[in-house]
Design a protein around this motif. Structure first.
Motif, PDB file in Angstrom:
ATOM      1  N   PRO A 628       0.814  -1.226   0.000  1.00 33.38           N
ATOM      2  CA  PRO A 628       0.000   0.000   0.000  1.00 33.38           C
ATOM      3  C   PRO A 628       0.843   1.270   0.000  1.00 33.38           C
ATOM      4  O   PRO A 628       0.505   2.241  -0.682  1.00 33.38           O
ATOM      5  CB  PRO A 628      -0.827  -0.132   1.287  1.00 33.38           C
ATOM      6  N   LEU A 629       1.971   1.268   0.754  1.00 33.70           N
ATOM      7  CA  LEU A 629       2.810   2.469   0.787  1.00 33.70           C
ATOM      8  C   LEU A 629       3.562   2.649  -0.529  1.00 33.70           C
ATOM      9  O   LEU A 629       3.826   3.785  -0.943  1.00 33.70           O
ATOM     10  CB  LEU A 629       3.801   2.389   1.949  1.00 33.70           C
ATOM     11  N   ALA A 630       3.918   1.558  -1.184  1.00 35.78           N
ATOM     12  CA  ALA A 630       4.569   1.679  -2.488  1.00 35.78           C
ATOM     13  C   ALA A 630       3.654   2.393  -3.478  1.00 35.78           C
ATOM     14  O   ALA A 630       4.121   3.157  -4.332  1.00 35.78           O
ATOM     15  CB  ALA A 630       4.963   0.308  -3.025  1.00 35.78           C
ATOM     16  N   ALA A 631       2.352   2.131  -3.360  1.00 40.30           N
ATOM     17  CA  ALA A 631       1.397   2.825  -4.231  1.00 40.30           C
ATOM     18  C   ALA A 631       1.180   4.253  -3.771  1.00 40.30           C
ATOM     19  O   ALA A 631       1.127   5.186  -4.576  1.00 40.30           O
ATOM     20  CB  ALA A 631       0.069   2.063  -4.249  1.00 40.30           C
ATOM     21  N   ARG A 632       1.065   4.438  -2.446  1.00 36.79           N
ATOM     22  CA  ARG A 632       0.770   5.773  -1.908  1.00 36.79           C
ATOM     23  C   ARG A 632       1.944   6.730  -2.114  1.00 36.79           C
ATOM     24  O   ARG A 632       1.755   7.905  -2.409  1.00 36.79           O
ATOM     25  CB  ARG A 632       0.444   5.634  -0.417  1.00 36.79           C
ATOM     26  N   ASP A 633       3.175   6.218  -1.942  1.00 39.34           N
ATOM     27  CA  ASP A 633       4.365   7.067  -2.044  1.00 39.34           C
ATOM     28  C   ASP A 633       5.106   6.835  -3.356  1.00 39.34           C
ATOM     29  O   ASP A 633       6.321   7.043  -3.436  1.00 39.34           O
ATOM     30  CB  ASP A 633       5.305   6.787  -0.864  1.00 39.34           C
ATOM     31  N   SER A 634       4.400   6.403  -4.376  1.00 39.23           N
ATOM     32  CA  SER A 634       5.072   6.030  -5.628  1.00 39.23           C
ATOM     33  C   SER A 634       5.812   7.203  -6.260  1.00 39.23           C
ATOM     34  O   SER A 634       6.861   7.027  -6.878  1.00 39.23           O
ATOM     35  CB  SER A 634       4.060   5.450  -6.620  1.00 39.23           C
ATOM     36  N   ALA A 635       5.289   8.420  -6.087  1.00 39.58           N
ATOM     37  CA  ALA A 635       5.920   9.583  -6.721  1.00 39.58           C
ATOM     38  C   ALA A 635       7.347   9.786  -6.225  1.00 39.58           C
ATOM     39  O   ALA A 635       8.284   9.959  -7.024  1.00 39.58           O
ATOM     40  CB  ALA A 635       5.082  10.831  -6.468  1.00 39.58           C
ATOM     41  N   VAL A 636       7.549   9.744  -4.912  1.00 36.97           N
ATOM     42  CA  VAL A 636       8.894   9.958  -4.380  1.00 36.97           C
ATOM     43  C   VAL A 636       9.765   8.718  -4.594  1.00 36.97           C
ATOM     44  O   VAL A 636      10.977   8.836  -4.847  1.00 36.97           O
ATOM     45  CB  VAL A 636       8.843  10.338  -2.885  1.00 36.97           C
ATOM     46  N   LEU A 637       9.173   7.503  -4.520  1.00 36.21           N
ATOM     47  CA  LEU A 637       9.966   6.286  -4.718  1.00 36.21           C
ATOM     48  C   LEU A 637      10.482   6.200  -6.150  1.00 36.21           C
ATOM     49  O   LEU A 637      11.551   5.626  -6.395  1.00 36.21           O
ATOM     50  CB  LEU A 637       9.141   5.052  -4.370  1.00 36.21           C
ATOM     51  N   ARG A 638       9.737   6.766  -7.100  1.00 35.11           N
ATOM     52  CA  ARG A 638      10.204   6.761  -8.495  1.00 35.11           C
ATOM     53  C   ARG A 638      11.384   7.700  -8.715  1.00 35.11           C
ATOM     54  O   ARG A 638      12.114   7.556  -9.702  1.00 35.11           O
ATOM     55  CB  ARG A 638       9.062   7.148  -9.431  1.00 35.11           C
ATOM     56  N   GLU A 639      11.585   8.641  -7.811  1.00 36.38           N
ATOM     57  CA  GLU A 639      12.688   9.598  -7.967  1.00 36.38           C
ATOM     58  C   GLU A 639      14.017   9.050  -7.474  1.00 36.38           C
ATOM     59  O   GLU A 639      15.059   9.661  -7.683  1.00 36.38           O
ATOM     60  CB  GLU A 639      12.351  10.890  -7.197  1.00 36.38           C
ATOM     61  N   ILE A 640      13.977   7.912  -6.797  1.00 33.61           N
ATOM     62  CA  ILE A 640      15.190   7.346  -6.213  1.00 33.61           C
ATOM     63  C   ILE A 640      15.804   6.346  -7.184  1.00 33.61           C
ATOM     64  O   ILE A 640      15.095   5.558  -7.814  1.00 33.61           O
ATOM     65  CB  ILE A 640      14.875   6.667  -4.864  1.00 33.61           C
ATOM     66  N   ARG A 641      17.097   6.351  -7.296  1.00 36.81           N
ATOM     67  CA  ARG A 641      17.810   5.409  -8.174  1.00 36.81           C
ATOM     68  C   ARG A 641      18.036   4.120  -7.393  1.00 36.81           C
ATOM     69  O   ARG A 641      18.921   4.021  -6.555  1.00 36.81           O
ATOM     70  CB  ARG A 641      19.145   6.012  -8.614  1.00 36.81           C
ATOM     71  N   TRP A 642      17.203   3.114  -7.691  1.00 37.93           N
ATOM     72  CA  TRP A 642      17.298   1.829  -7.000  1.00 37.93           C
ATOM     73  C   TRP A 642      18.210   0.888  -7.778  1.00 37.93           C
ATOM     74  O   TRP A 642      18.151   0.835  -9.003  1.00 37.93           O
ATOM     75  CB  TRP A 642      15.921   1.187  -6.856  1.00 37.93           C
ATOM     76  N   ASP A 643      19.030   0.170  -7.063  1.00 39.64           N
ATOM     77  CA  ASP A 643      19.808  -0.863  -7.735  1.00 39.64           C
ATOM     78  C   ASP A 643      18.915  -2.051  -8.078  1.00 39.64           C
ATOM     79  O   ASP A 643      18.995  -2.612  -9.169  1.00 39.64           O
ATOM     80  CB  ASP A 643      20.949  -1.340  -6.830  1.00 39.64           C
ATOM     81  N   ARG A 644      18.037  -2.402  -7.142  1.00 34.07           N
ATOM     82  CA  ARG A 644      17.169  -3.561  -7.332  1.00 34.07           C
ATOM     83  C   ARG A 644      15.850  -3.300  -6.631  1.00 34.07           C
ATOM     84  O   ARG A 644      15.807  -2.709  -5.552  1.00 34.07           O
ATOM     85  CB  ARG A 644      17.845  -4.810  -6.761  1.00 34.07           C
ATOM     86  N   VAL A 645      14.763  -3.739  -7.244  1.00 33.15           N
ATOM     87  CA  VAL A 645      13.452  -3.732  -6.593  1.00 33.15           C
ATOM     88  C   VAL A 645      13.018  -5.178  -6.436  1.00 33.15           C
ATOM     89  O   VAL A 645      13.022  -5.948  -7.403  1.00 33.15           O
ATOM     90  CB  VAL A 645      12.402  -2.940  -7.401  1.00 33.15           C
ATOM     91  N   VAL A 646      12.657  -5.550  -5.210  1.00 38.48           N
ATOM     92  CA  VAL A 646      12.273  -6.926  -4.899  1.00 38.48           C
ATOM     93  C   VAL A 646      10.837  -6.935  -4.383  1.00 38.48           C
ATOM     94  O   VAL A 646      10.476  -6.121  -3.518  1.00 38.48           O
ATOM     95  CB  VAL A 646      13.211  -7.540  -3.833  1.00 38.48           C
ATOM     96  N   LEU A 647      10.034  -7.848  -4.896  1.00 39.69           N
ATOM     97  CA  LEU A 647       8.673  -8.040  -4.407  1.00 39.69           C
ATOM     98  C   LEU A 647       8.609  -9.363  -3.659  1.00 39.69           C
ATOM     99  O   LEU A 647       8.874 -10.419  -4.239  1.00 39.69           O
ATOM    100  CB  LEU A 647       7.662  -8.071  -5.566  1.00 39.69           C
ATOM    101  N   ASP A 648       8.300  -9.306  -2.368  1.00 33.01           N
ATOM    102  CA  ASP A 648       8.040 -10.529  -1.624  1.00 33.01           C
ATOM    103  C   ASP A 648       6.542 -10.801  -1.658  1.00 33.01           C
ATOM    104  O   ASP A 648       5.728  -9.871  -1.644  1.00 33.01           O
ATOM    105  CB  ASP A 648       8.512 -10.383  -0.171  1.00 33.01           C
ATOM    106  N   GLU A 649       6.179 -12.107  -1.682  1.00 34.37           N
ATOM    107  CA  GLU A 649       4.770 -12.477  -1.863  1.00 34.37           C
ATOM    108  C   GLU A 649       4.239 -11.741  -3.102  1.00 34.37           C
ATOM    109  O   GLU A 649       3.253 -11.018  -3.068  1.00 34.37           O
ATOM    110  CB  GLU A 649       3.931 -12.132  -0.626  1.00 34.37           C
ATOM    111  N   ALA A 650       4.937 -11.946  -4.218  1.00 31.62           N
ATOM    112  CA  ALA A 650       4.668 -11.172  -5.433  1.00 31.62           C
ATOM    113  C   ALA A 650       3.279 -11.409  -5.995  1.00 31.62           C
ATOM    114  O   ALA A 650       2.830 -10.653  -6.865  1.00 31.62           O
ATOM    115  CB  ALA A 650       5.713 -11.490  -6.507  1.00 31.62           C
TER     116      ALA A 650
END
Length: 996
Positions: A628-650
């Motif tokens: 839920p927070l990934a959706a709610r805060d997606s705007a700021v999370l998209r601005e960060i340069r992530w090396d890897r994004v992992v989904l648990d219980e995908a």
């Protein structure tokens, strides 16, 4: 909880009715002679309101139901609270008539209701059967196999749509008839075939009528015009009796001229040439519609020797000749068979045989039986095979330059039949053939000459060359009909590290990788291979889906990958997205196994946002947040340069159109990894969503995926489409299961896991209220009063951690109010998906009684419950049924009643819903499954609410065990001796305890 049932009434109405577990089960006094109201049937108005169907009408039906002398027997789907249901009625069962409130439904309403399900209800076998009949009706209408008719109901002309069943439909009709549950016939004593026919007629008429409702019908006052309008609107109409009956007769004659319904039909069997013979033989037979395995040859028909025929039809010879004439309209070559007085077979050349094979489906749809050579259904397709050769091996990828997605590799295209590459001599033989059927390598195959010529031209033009590894992988992922190639790609293979990846079994060939120093977990061999596979794809920058079974250690493999990556040099942080219920697990497992990783949890009302968050995550290796927070805060999370994004219980993004699925797919990262034990739960579209996250575009668009994979596999069981899908996804999905002997040998006998759960806001509020009440009273109490207050408070807090409804005792609904219940549902969903069985222990019998109807409805399955009030006879029967192969898969037990003295080795999962403070008691309960006779490894999960007294006491017990192997006294009595300050620290609620 309700159990919903379905039936088709005598007058053709579709009816739903329901039983309510909360209503009384007995009828007062002696049963009267006439029918009385069903004592625990849901009132018609209440059922209509619960179903919220605009087209439902409250009604009642008289049903013949199995009954005790005092009450009807409850259906198997009805689940009562075992603690409040009281003793079951006794006495010999017999059929008795009951007046049952119900609702009448239109076909559209039935389909919608049974598709979507009814919250808090279990569908009975008859309701499931009604949905199967509705699905059959939808298919018949969609494929146009319906005919308009004119019948007289109550002496009034009525327009109806009726199914016109083909050969395949007839077989399905028979299968449905044989699977009809008795409850579907409880309103009418007709034979199953007549009941099924009535239901199918009603559904077909309703579905077809809805589809032509907007069609403009011709005007006029003729009987035909009135009839046509009635096919789309009100079925009954007024008309001149003489003219309408004449029209009805004409329609009957028209229908009879087609392939009418009969207990027998003509069947054609094609025999391929034997030895050097050039002729194909088409044999004529008569076949039973109800049992397609019963066949009579045309020779027997003409000799009149078959006793079976005498039961089937009066004049079989006339039937055979008539059918041959009708079949000739579909396959004109059959006309030649009618030139002889007693036709039994027809000889065909290769061209004629091919023409028959291509007309077989049309003959089947016309109502004839068709038996073809087994190889025709598995016709091997002419296609292209790509072989790529790369230098280096998978184990040395990191040490060599010029490897990875941009590496240039050599390739070669070949023509293949199925997966077998064709030699030059075989290609020359195919090119010289003048007929579409050719015997090759001892097998008959179909060859499209235009496709063969196009393939040969493509090889001459682009047979060899060079491309990048990324382009090779794209060839594996492109659908066969896409691109500029004239033939589909039937296989993509390679040599070197690229071949390992394309094989879909790369982890078997990779050199195991050791985790770095400082990583404290000891990886098992299969986990080391999993780490090597993850590291391999990491070096290539490709996404991965680690789909190991629950309990095989996906968490520790991912943490090992993170630790390994950091040991090779600093990187941008990894974003881990998971359900709130496992945030605590990840946080603690990281601290335990990879203490060098710097972890930040992005959660809670005080979480950082904007530039503060961007600055903070720069100093961390692993950032954990929730869906839920990934959706709610997606705007700021998209601005960060992530090396890897992992989904648990995908599987949380299985609905690709959901807000959180769209949000996580939009996050930028060098690599993406999905962790899930259930990559496909219900539909293949869920796999598309996960794969499109890991490697965007590899399966094309969702609409393309549905057309080319989901529909053929799910609806038609297309094995070729399934194989093609496995080939495309194979390089990126690693799936290991517990039943694999290579994995089983690597596992310990018993795997114990702490499952940390969060409290909901409601739970946290109740928890704090109980704590405040105790702290306000404890200073003014002493001795036995103080001990009693502490024990009562501990019990209340444990009940709050289980579920608010347990503490409140108000009978309120369970869904969505407990983090522990949510985690239990997630575990059981995976257990049932794997075909396993589970024991669920609770020290609160009342909580178990609440869970039985909830879990029964949630998973639409039987849930057994053993508690202190269970008789020895019932207890022994429960154990016997659970231990049987086809017995229930979920067994709830109160800890005191079921913790000792039972052998329940059918279960390989043990779940402790609430914690007993004496570890020995929990171990005794676990040993119900983990004992002599257990052939599988047992996974033990102890559900503990994070930040509450459950986690703190668990930590105290672990500390004592680690320090001195001390055994805590029985029960919670030792807690009463803690000081007020120690009690305050023990029961205080930590901020991380509260979920979303």
């Amino acid at each position: 909880m309700w159990a919903v049932h379905g039936l088709c009434a005598v007058d053709g109405r579709l009816v739903l009715w329901a039983e309510d577990s909360e209503l009384p089960a007995r009828v007062a006094g002696r049963a009267p002679r006439g029918p009385v109201s069903h004592p625990f049937a849901v009132p018609g108005e209440a059922l209509r309101d619960a179903l919220a169907g605009e087209q439902l009408k409250a009604d009642s039906v008289r049903l013949q139901l199995p009954s005790h002398p005092s009450a009807p027997a409850a259906s198997p789907e009805l689940v009562r609270d075992p603690l409040t249901a009281g003793p079951a009625p006794r006495g010999k069962l017999r059929l008795r008539e009951w007046l049952v409130p119900a609702v009448s439904c239109s076909p559209a309403a039935v389909i919608a209701l049974l598709d979507e399900g009814v919250p808090g209800c279990r569908l009975g076998a008859s309701a499931h059967f009604l949905r199967s009949v509705a699905g059959f009706a939808e298919q018949v209408v969609s494929q146009g196999r319906v005919l308009p008719s004119l019948v007289f109901e109550a002496d009034r002309p009525t327009a109806r749509w009726r199914p016109s069943l083909s050969g395949t439909d007839s077989a399905r009709f028979v299968a449905l008839r044989e699977s009809m549950p008795p409850a579907f016939r409880c309103e009418r004593g007709d034979p199953p075939a007549e009941v099924l026919r009535a239901a199918l007629d009603t559904l077909v008429d309703g579905i077809a009528r809805a589809r032509v409702a907007d069609v403009k019908m011709p005007g006029g006052r003729t009987a035909a015009a009135a009839w046509l309008n009635a096919l789309a609107h009100e079925p009954r109409f007024d008309g001149d009796p003489k003219k309408t009956r004449k029209l009805a007769g004409q329609l009957d004659a028209w229908r009879a001229s087609g392939a009418g319904e009969s207990p027998v039909r003509t069947c054609f069997r094609l025999h391929e040439p034997a030895g050097d013979d050039a002729d194909w033989r088409l044999e004529f037979m008569l076949q039973a519609v109800d049992d397609p395995s019963v066949l009579v040859s045309a020779n027997e028909v003409w000799r009149e020797e078959s006793r079976v025929l005498q039961r089937w039809v009066a004049q079989p010879q006339e039937l055979l000749l008539a059918d041959l004439g009708k079949a000739g309209r579909v396959f004109p070559a059959l006309d030649a068979a009618l030139l002889v007085p007693h036709p039994t077979e027809l000889f065909l050349d290769a061209d004629g045989a091919y023409e028959f094979l291509t007309h077989a489906a049309l003959l089947d749809q016309a109502g004839f039986g068709v038996l073809l050579p087994s190889w025709w259904g598995r016709t091997q397709q002419l296609g292209l095979k790509l072989t790529a050769t790369s230098s280096g091996t998978a184990g040395t990828v990191a040490k060599k330059s010029g490897l990875g997605m941009d590496a240039v590799v050599d390739y070669r295209w070949d023509l293949a039949l199925g997966n077998e590459r064709l030699t030059e001599s075989e290609l020359a033989e195919l090119a010289a053939a003048k007929v579409p059927l050719v015997r090759l390598r001892g097998k008959w195959v179909q060859v499209d000459r235009k496709r063969l010529a196009a393939g040969l031209a493509y090889l001459e033009r682009s047979g060899t060359g060079q491309m990048t590894a990324g382009e090779v992988l794209l060839q594996a992922g492109v659908h066969p009909e896409d691109g500029d190639r004239p033939l589909p790609v039937v296989e993509v293979s390679g040599h070197g590290w690229l071949g390992d990846l394309l094989s879909g079994q790369a982890e078997q060939y990779l050199e195991p990788v050791d985790p770095p120093e400082g990583f404290t977990a000891t990886l098992r061999p299969y986990q080391r291979r999993g780490l090597a596979w993850l590291a391999f794809l990491d070096r290539l920058g490709l996404g991965a889906c680690l789909a190991d079974d629950m309990g095989l250690g996906k968490t520790v493999q991912l943490l090992a990958l993170e630790a390994l990556a950091r040991s090779h040099g600093s990187r941008a942080p990894t974003l881990l997205i998971c359900p709130m219920s496992v945030v605590g697990n990840w946080q603690r497992e990281a601290a335990r196994f990879a203490p060098t990783l710097k972890v930040h949890v992005h959660h809670g009302g005080g979480r950082l946002i904007g530039e503060d968050l961007m600055e903070e995550v720069g100093g961390h290796d692993l950032v954990i947040t929730t869906y839920p927070l990934a959706a709610r805060d997606s705007a700021v999370l998209r601005e960060i340069r992530w090396d890897r994004v992992v989904l648990d219980e995908a599987q949380n993004i299985k609905n690709s159109a959901s807000r959180q699925a769209k949000a996580v797919r939009g996050l930028p990262a060098r690599q993406r990894i999905a962790l899930t034990g259930t990559p496909v739960e219900n539909r293949l579209a869920e796999l598309w969503s996960i794969m499109d996250f890991a490697n965007p575009g590899v399966l094309g668009s969702l609409s393309t995926f549905r057309a080319r994979f989901a529909v053929p596999v799910e609806r038609d069981a297309d094995t070729d489409a399934a194989a093609r899908l496995r080939r495309i996804t194979g390089p990126f999905v690693l799936r290991r299961v517990k039943t694999d002997p290579a994995i089983i040998s690597d596992l310990p006998d018993k795997i114990e896991m702490k499952q940390l759960c969060n409290l909901t806001a409601e739970q946290a509020s109740l928890y704090q209220a109980v704590v405040d009440d105790m702290l306000a009273r404890i200073d003014n109490s002493e001795g036995m009063e103080r001990r009693g207050l502490v024990l009562a408070t501990m019990s209340k807090l444990k009940q709050v951690c289980n579920h608010p409804a347990q503490l409140l005792g108000d009978g309120s609904p369970l869904p969505g109010r407990s983090g522990k219940l949510l985690r239990l549902e997630e575990i059981l969903e995976s257990v049932l998906a794997d075909g396993d069985k589970a024991l669920c222990f609770t020290q609160f019998a009342g909580f178990g009684g609440m869970l039985v109807p909830h879990l029964s409805a949630r998973f639409d399955t039987e849930v057994q419950f053993l508690h202190g009030g269970t008789t020895k006879k019932a207890r022994d029967e429960m154990v016997r049924r659970f231990q049987s192969e086809d017995g229930p898969s979920i067994f709830l037990l109160s800890l005191k009643a079921g913790g000792t003295g039972l052998t329940l080795t059918a279960a390989n999962h043990v779940i402790h819903l609430d914690r007993w403070w004496n570890p020995a008691v929990e171990d005794q309960a676990t040993d119900r499954a983990f004992r002599i006779g257990q052939r599988r490894d047992v996974q033990v999960r102890k559900l503990t609410c994070i930040g509450t007294l459950e986690e703190k006491i668990d930590r105290m017990i672990e500390d004592k065990k680690a320090l001195a192997q001390l055994v805590v006294g029985s029960g919670e009595n030792w807690l009463t001796e803690l000081s007020t300050r120690e009690l305050r620290d023990l029961v205080s609620l930590e901020a991380e305890a509260i979920g979303e």
